[in-house]
Design a protein around this motif. Structure first.
Motif, PDB file in Angstrom:
ATOM      1  N   ASP A  91       0.826  -1.209   0.000  1.00 22.12           N
ATOM      2  CA  ASP A  91       0.000   0.000   0.000  1.00 22.12           C
ATOM      3  C   ASP A  91       0.862   1.261   0.000  1.00 22.12           C
ATOM      4  OD1 ASP A  91      -2.775  -1.241   0.494  1.00 22.12           O
ATOM      5  OD2 ASP A  91      -1.541  -2.122   2.070  1.00 22.12           O
ATOM      6  N   VAL A  92       1.992   1.197   0.709  1.00 23.01           N
ATOM      7  CA  VAL A  92       2.893   2.350   0.819  1.00 23.01           C
ATOM      8  C   VAL A  92       4.309   1.888   0.506  1.00 23.01           C
ATOM      9  CG1 VAL A  92       3.826   4.142   2.351  1.00 23.01           C
ATOM     10  CG2 VAL A  92       1.438   3.414   2.593  1.00 23.01           C
ATOM     11  N   PHE A  93       5.002   2.698  -0.272  1.00 19.92           N
ATOM     12  CA  PHE A  93       6.415   2.470  -0.575  1.00 19.92           C
ATOM     13  C   PHE A  93       7.157   3.720  -0.127  1.00 19.92           C
ATOM     14  CE2 PHE A  93      10.252   2.486  -3.104  1.00 19.92           C
ATOM     15  CZ  PHE A  93      10.572   1.145  -3.325  1.00 19.92           C
ATOM     16  N   LEU A  94       8.184   3.547   0.713  1.00 20.57           N
ATOM     17  CA  LEU A  94       8.876   4.701   1.287  1.00 20.57           C
ATOM     18  C   LEU A  94      10.376   4.588   1.041  1.00 20.57           C
ATOM     19  CD1 LEU A  94       8.084   6.296   4.729  1.00 20.57           C
ATOM     20  CD2 LEU A  94      10.454   5.944   4.031  1.00 20.57           C
ATOM     21  N   GLN A  95      10.974   5.668   0.501  1.00 17.99           N
ATOM     22  CA  GLN A  95      12.417   5.682   0.288  1.00 17.99           C
ATOM     23  C   GLN A  95      12.957   7.091   0.504  1.00 17.99           C
ATOM     24  OE1 GLN A  95      13.911   7.483  -2.239  1.00 17.99           O
ATOM     25  NE2 GLN A  95      12.353   7.762  -3.787  1.00 17.99           N
ATOM     26  N   ASN A  96      14.242   7.157   0.875  1.00 14.36           N
ATOM     27  CA  ASN A  96      14.900   8.464   1.007  1.00 14.36           C
ATOM     28  C   ASN A  96      16.264   8.457   0.312  1.00 14.36           C
ATOM     29  OD1 ASN A  96      16.236   6.867   2.893  1.00 14.36           O
ATOM     30  ND2 ASN A  96      16.122   8.344   4.563  1.00 14.36           N
ATOM     31  N   TYR A  97      16.278   7.837  -0.876  1.00 14.15           N
ATOM     32  CA  TYR A  97      17.481   7.873  -1.694  1.00 14.15           C
ATOM     33  C   TYR A  97      17.784   9.302  -2.143  1.00 14.15           C
ATOM     34  CZ  TYR A  97      16.763   2.807  -2.392  1.00 14.15           C
ATOM     35  OH  TYR A  97      16.588   1.458  -2.217  1.00 14.15           O
ATOM     36  N   ARG A  98      19.035   9.544  -2.502  1.00 18.55           N
ATOM     37  CA  ARG A  98      19.355  10.816  -3.152  1.00 18.55           C
ATOM     38  C   ARG A  98      18.632  10.869  -4.496  1.00 18.55           C
ATOM     39  NH1 ARG A  98      25.450  13.106  -2.204  1.00 18.55           N
ATOM     40  NH2 ARG A  98      25.483  12.946   0.068  1.00 18.55           N
ATOM     41  N   PRO A  99      18.288  12.092  -4.951  1.00 18.68           N
ATOM     42  CA  PRO A  99      17.567  12.203  -6.225  1.00 18.68           C
ATOM     43  C   PRO A  99      18.267  11.445  -7.354  1.00 18.68           C
ATOM     44  CG  PRO A  99      17.582  14.321  -5.107  1.00 18.68           C
ATOM     45  CD  PRO A  99      18.462  13.404  -4.293  1.00 18.68           C
ATOM     46  N   GLY A 100      17.482  10.664  -8.098  1.00 18.93           N
ATOM     47  CA  GLY A 100      17.993   9.906  -9.222  1.00 18.93           C
ATOM     48  C   GLY A 100      18.309   8.459  -8.917  1.00 18.93           C
ATOM     49  N   VAL A 101      18.566   8.126  -7.660  1.00 20.15           N
ATOM     50  CA  VAL A 101      18.967   6.761  -7.309  1.00 20.15           C
ATOM     51  C   VAL A 101      17.805   5.782  -7.493  1.00 20.15           C
ATOM     52  CG1 VAL A 101      19.751   5.255  -5.443  1.00 20.15           C
ATOM     53  CG2 VAL A 101      20.797   7.510  -5.754  1.00 20.15           C
ATOM     54  N   ALA A 102      16.603   6.167  -7.066  1.00 18.11           N
ATOM     55  CA  ALA A 102      15.449   5.269  -7.195  1.00 18.11           C
ATOM     56  C   ALA A 102      15.211   4.901  -8.655  1.00 18.11           C
ATOM     57  CB  ALA A 102      14.207   5.918  -6.592  1.00 18.11           C
ATOM     58  N   ARG A 103      15.344   5.880  -9.552  1.00 19.80           N
ATOM     59  CA  ARG A 103      15.148   5.596 -10.975  1.00 19.80           C
ATOM     60  C   ARG A 103      16.216   4.623 -11.496  1.00 19.80           C
ATOM     61  NH1 ARG A 103      12.068   7.714 -14.790  1.00 19.80           N
ATOM     62  NH2 ARG A 103      11.414   9.419 -13.404  1.00 19.80           N
ATOM     63  N   ARG A 104      17.475   4.844 -11.067  1.00 15.75           N
ATOM     64  CA  ARG A 104      18.551   3.958 -11.521  1.00 15.75           C
ATOM     65  C   ARG A 104      18.323   2.524 -11.053  1.00 15.75           C
ATOM     66  NH1 ARG A 104      22.008   8.236 -10.005  1.00 15.75           N
ATOM     67  NH2 ARG A 104      22.841   7.055  -8.226  1.00 15.75           N
ATOM     68  N   LEU A 105      17.749   2.372  -9.859  1.00  9.07           N
ATOM     69  CA  LEU A 105      17.478   1.034  -9.327  1.00  9.07           C
ATOM     70  C   LEU A 105      16.213   0.413  -9.901  1.00  9.07           C
ATOM     71  CD1 LEU A 105      18.344   1.557  -5.542  1.00  9.07           C
ATOM     72  CD2 LEU A 105      19.648   0.221  -7.200  1.00  9.07           C
ATOM     73  N   GLY A 106      15.398   1.244 -10.583  1.00  5.79           N
ATOM     74  CA  GLY A 106      14.142   0.742 -11.111  1.00  5.79           C
ATOM     75  C   GLY A 106      13.026   0.680 -10.089  1.00  5.79           C
ATOM     76  N   VAL A 107      13.106   1.548  -9.049  1.00  4.31           N
ATOM     77  CA  VAL A 107      12.068   1.561  -8.011  1.00  4.31           C
ATOM     78  C   VAL A 107      11.486   2.968  -7.851  1.00  4.31           C
ATOM     79  CG1 VAL A 107      12.982  -0.437  -6.774  1.00  4.31           C
ATOM     80  CG2 VAL A 107      13.801   1.849  -6.172  1.00  4.31           C
TER      81      VAL A 107
END
Length: 396
Positions: A91-107
């Protein structure tokens, strides 16, 4: 049953702001799965204040109760595939990666909402996900300094003093918690998920709602003084004063009342609203002179008995045994499989119909990897295969 029973949260965050926000959701009954690297989140090994545990350090214990741990390598095809299957149930997905990291990981949000269209996706950053400071480290002290708050107390010519705890992280965590709840309520009413962006800079700016508005609307600048004074926008006396054996916090006291209690005629002519700002150095100096002559206990009895707002200045040792803190049950204790008895601050609010509790201690890295993957319907053979090829780590 907690108020968020049935809500699943995937917590991919590190450090404080994200894990704290996710823990608050867990405390309300959500099934929070802490998705961490196969080596475990770095906070497990970071010794805050030198407090090293047997296997898990104090800072990790303080921010991860009531969670399950799935230890997975997101850079491996098998690990990423397992996470994506898990997203379909979340229901909820929470992350605090630096900008751009989530996209690189595919999340990133755009990718994951294809898997779960009604997903509430909470992204925490330091300064925002775009703009001139987006790549800067979102560290608490740096943001305290940037926020303007540090020039509201202290003396001119001396370095400003920062808060002695992670103030910005805490406000960012509460903002993320609030945003997640708001988005879940929106989803309940509309069936729509959404992206919730939180940045630490805006969180600490918003926390200064009154002070900054005094400047923007009232036009009053921050002015620090040489005497004891805890806040540039509060009239004197206001601050922490030395006593004969310690310190006393004094707030919004009327000079005329203090004049009588101290037997000090020099305070009598001062009027709080008229002189509390323009002559605060004189007022504070006289108050400091008298408070230093007697003990804290003496002044708590004398001033408190006269209705003056004052209080003790506690250390953590004092706080743990304070009668009101004990009465409120402000701390909780539980047994941890590797660390023994763990005592931490408890819950900031009480729900009469669905009380919060510590149902799970902070997890050992990968403690629930098998359990979480079995929940997805993976066969025993598939689960053990992921573990064997290093895509997933399972404790025990």
């Amino acid at each position: 049953m907690g108020v968020l029973d049935g809500i699943r949260v995937l917590d991919l965050s590190i450090a404080m702001s994200g894990p704290f926000a996710a823990m608050k959701l867990a405390d309300l009954g959500a099934d929070v799965i802490k998705v961490e690297p196969v080596g475990g989140e770095w906070q497990r090994r970071a010794a805050a204040g030198g407090a090293r545990g047997r296997e898990v350090n104090a800072s990790f214990l303080s921010l991860n109760r009531n969670k399950r741990s799935l230890s997975v390598d997101l850079k491996s095809p098998g690990g990423l595939a397992a996470l994506r299957e898990l997203v379909k149930t979340a229901d909820v997905f929470l992350q605090n990666y630096r900008p751009g990291v989530a996209r690189r990981l595919g999340v990133d949000y755009e990718t994951l909402r294809e898997l779960r269209p009604d997903l509430v996706y909470v992204s925490i950053s330091g300064y925002g996900e775009s703009g001139p400071y987006a790549a800067r480290p979102g560290q608490d002290l740096l943001l305290q300094a940037m926020s303007g708050a540090l020039f509201s107390a202290g003396a001119p010519g001396r370095a400003p003093t920062a808060a002695p705890y992670f103030l910005v992280d805490a406000f960012a965590a509460y903002s993320a918690f609030e945003g997640a709840l708001a988005a879940l309520f929106h989803r309940q009413r509309t069936g729509e998920g959404q992206l919730v962006r939180v940045n630490m800079l805006d969180a600490i700016i918003c926390a200064q709602m009154q002070e900054i508005t005094v400047r923007t609307v009232g036009g009053v600048p921050q002015t620090r003084g040489e005497g004891i004074h805890a806040h540039s926008y509060i009239r004197a006396p206001y601050g922490i004063y030395p006593t004969a054996d310690g310190y006393l916090a004094l707030s919004f006291a009327e000079p005329a009342v203090l004049a009588e209690l101290f037997g000090e005629p020099r305070l009598a002519p001062f009027e709080a609203e008229r002189d509390g700002f323009t002559r605060r150095e004189e007022i504070s100096a006289l108050v400091e002179e008298h408070l230093g002559r007697e003990t804290t206990g003496h002044w708590l009895e004398v001033l408190g008995g006269a209705g003056v707002w004052c209080g003790p200045v506690h250390s953590y040792e004092d706080l743990l045994t304070d009668p009101q803190v004990v009465h409120n049950g402000s701390f909780v204790s539980y047994e941890h499989p590797t660390e023994g008895q763990v005592t931490t601050p408890g819950f900031p609010f009480d729900l009469s119909a669905s009380p919060q509790s510590v149902a799970r201690p902070a997890p050992v890295n990968g403690q629930h990897s098998r359990e979480v993957l079995r929940d997805l319907g993976l066969s025993e053979e598939a689960v053990e295969g992921l573990i064997a090829n290093g895509a997933v780590f399972a404790a025990g």
